[in-house]
Enzyme design. Sequence first.
Site, PDB file in Angstrom:
ATOM      1  N   LYS A 221      -6.335   4.676   7.992  1.00 37.02           N
ATOM      2  CA  LYS A 221      -5.186   5.453   7.532  1.00 37.02           C
ATOM      3  C   LYS A 221      -5.525   6.951   7.465  1.00 37.02           C
ATOM      4  O   LYS A 221      -4.735   7.802   7.910  1.00 37.02           O
ATOM      5  CB  LYS A 221      -4.737   4.943   6.168  1.00 37.02           C
ATOM      6  CG  LYS A 221      -4.112   3.559   6.218  1.00 37.02           C
ATOM      7  CD  LYS A 221      -3.768   3.040   4.831  1.00 37.02           C
ATOM      8  CE  LYS A 221      -3.116   1.671   4.914  1.00 37.02           C
ATOM      9  NZ  LYS A 221      -2.810   1.105   3.586  1.00 37.02           N
TER      10      LYS A 221
ATOM     11  N   SER B 236       0.814  -1.221   0.000  1.00 32.46           N
ATOM     12  CA  SER B 236       0.000   0.000   0.000  1.00 32.46           C
ATOM     13  C   SER B 236       0.844   1.266   0.000  1.00 32.46           C
ATOM     14  O   SER B 236       0.322   2.360  -0.237  1.00 32.46           O
ATOM     15  CB  SER B 236      -0.933   0.012   1.216  1.00 32.46           C
ATOM     16  OG  SER B 236      -0.196   0.076   2.416  1.00 32.46           O
TER      17      SER B 236
END
Length: 811
Positions: free
Chosen positions: A705, A662
Amino acid sequence: MVTAVDTKCLPPEALFRRCDPAEFKFNTSAELEDLTEFVGQERALEAVRFGVGIRRQGFNLYLLGPAGTGKYASVSAFLQKRAAQEPPADDWCYINNFDSPETPHALKLPPGRGVLLRDDVHRLIDHLRSAIPSAFESESYRARKQVVEQELKDRQEKAFEEIQREAGEKDVALLRTPTGWILAPTRNREVISPEAFEQLPEPEHQRIEAAMSETQQKLQAVLHQVPKWQQEVREKIRALNDEVAAFAVGHSIEDLRKKHADLPEVVGFLDRIQQDVIANVDEFLTPPDNPLAALMGMFLPHAPKGPAFFRRYQVNVLVDHSANHGAPVVYEDHPTYQNLVGEIEYIAQMGALSTDFNLIRPGALHRANGGYLILDAYKLLVQPYAWDALKRVLQSSQIRIESLGQMLSLVSTVSLEPEAIPLNVKVVLVGERLLYYLLSSLDTEFGELFKVAADFEERMERNADSHLLYARLIGTIARQDALLPFDRGAVGRVIEQSSRLAGDAQKVLAHRRTLADLLREADYWAREAARPAVTAEDVQRAIDAQIHRADRLRDRLLEEFLHGTILVDTQGERVGQVNGLSVIQLADFAFGHPSRITARIRLGRGEVIDIEREVELSGPIHSKGVLILSGFLGARYAPDHPLSLSASLVFEQSYGAVEGDSASSAELYALLSALSGLPIQQSLAVTGSVNQHGQIQAIGGVNEKIEGFFDLCRNRGTLDGQGVLIPSSNIRHLMLRRDVVEAVQAGKFHVYAVETIDQGIEILTGIPAGERDASGRFPEGSVNQRVETRLIELAQKRLAAGRRILTETQL
């Protein structure tokens, strides 16, 4: 010239999908009907229906899915409903094998008849223990026995009297002594002494001796006949006893024969009882055990058998279905070998172990025979020999009880070998997917015995219909757990949180345990506030409390950022530096945090060095993501030139393993910044993976996140235009906290969705990425033009250096 970049962030409504309470027609969940079917598990339900419906060997079921999805509760309710429409299972008993007691017989009876037979036989034996002694104490029996015994006495006396008469005529006396019969000479019918006998004339002496010898022979003949006469008497008495016993037993057993005439096996068992009682009638006439021994729970080996003897007539009801109104549904929570197939218990007597058919105990397979057995796959597999025993039973379609110690030759105690019981059961294993796939791969017999897999979903589609189903599920759990009803707002908030936990705004979580825990906590806070129903405020308080109990580490990490121990910029610009985002998972709690990613370049051989990989702190997926970057750079910027850079990438202040791809887009942004010399805005953070074509791909944990970077910016007091770049394919997964959505709505925070590296670098640098024109050139001053120029310069320098080295070598 380079034009300004038009950066458009996602609107607030794209960051959170609200569940409008107005769409519900009810006021509280108490008005809704209970939910009995599987929620969002159509595939699994279809598999369960098929697996339960097909009656073929090997078509047992394995329910696979994460723990807490309600697999057991769902299938149990389904099986209970179906089993109620099926006939009850048969009773099973073990009875004595009178010919071979070590191999007891199994007896199959209609439901409820096992206990009835056991009680009937118990009453029969109790009756016989009093009726038989009474019959043998009757005047009729005594008179007939006395007649038989008197016949023997008269016969003996007559024989001895005849011998005495004949001996007396020959001057010989036959005398009875404590040690037996003796002969003596007489004169005038008076016994003479040995001295007198010796003084008799010789002819007289010889005559009497001859007479004594003849009498002795006759006496021996009679004494030889006496045991035969006694045996005849004993046989007559035995026949008399059998006749009396048969008379005493016959009427009672005949009544039972008529009562159980529809069961030939029972009639045969009663016949064997009658024969054995008659053969062992003496035991019914024996006084009870020694009182002291009975008090101590012992049986004296040389004492009369008493009550212990009568255990041979008992009926051991292994399974009783008299209270059942359908097929049995059994869940065995502790599936040990013994709990599955049954066991044979032992009792200690005078330091020795003994057993009989009454000490045979049933297992879960016996109780579920004729119905359904549910087992936890993990619990089953961790129990020694349980898995092998289950497979053996299913393959043979019969339950054979064997002692583990005897099977493994660990003990030499004499044990039983009960007759096997035919098995007709549908086994349902409940377990994780990993166990299913491991068993499928490693156990060749697993596929033969468990042919039907029911795969349970963790998530279900979110729409108006599923909202109502979810509301009914909430109401069902509330009633089952005696919780307060949930109003429309509370139901909506629960659905929103379930969507957040599912990680997808278009789905809701189908994890029953997680949902039930949230409902119970919300009920607690509602009761604390003395509310008649749970509200959205109570649900939110429960959510906040769950997070607060688990977020200690998150708070400590945030403190390190605020104190400057961990370096992350949220303002300004830096070349070759970008804020990446990662997620830490702690049990059921996950949170995001930023990480500084930096890139440095120099002349080299086209290598992108991942420092984490070099020191073995990088997982394989992360390493793969970094290797993709070289392919992207070479294909886009240097198709006609060798890639001549040496770049290093690193997660600054990373002291643990790094896994996942990611951050690959963030690493590429840092490389592009380092190559172009353009600074990246540190007020932005990045997440997303990238492929070799520069497309941004979806990642996990997008909500955590975004919130992790938001929390850092807010706690620093610099919440003024910060934001996060996410993949466009992650928009559907956004279910952000309310404070994040409000900040976006106020223009203090931004969430950008990008599809390509070009879109992302434009936002990060404020400079257009640029596309090649008809001549194949990037626009002057664009990011891509600067990167390409830099790479060509490096390639030319490397070529020039190579020529110089070649020239020097030739010289």
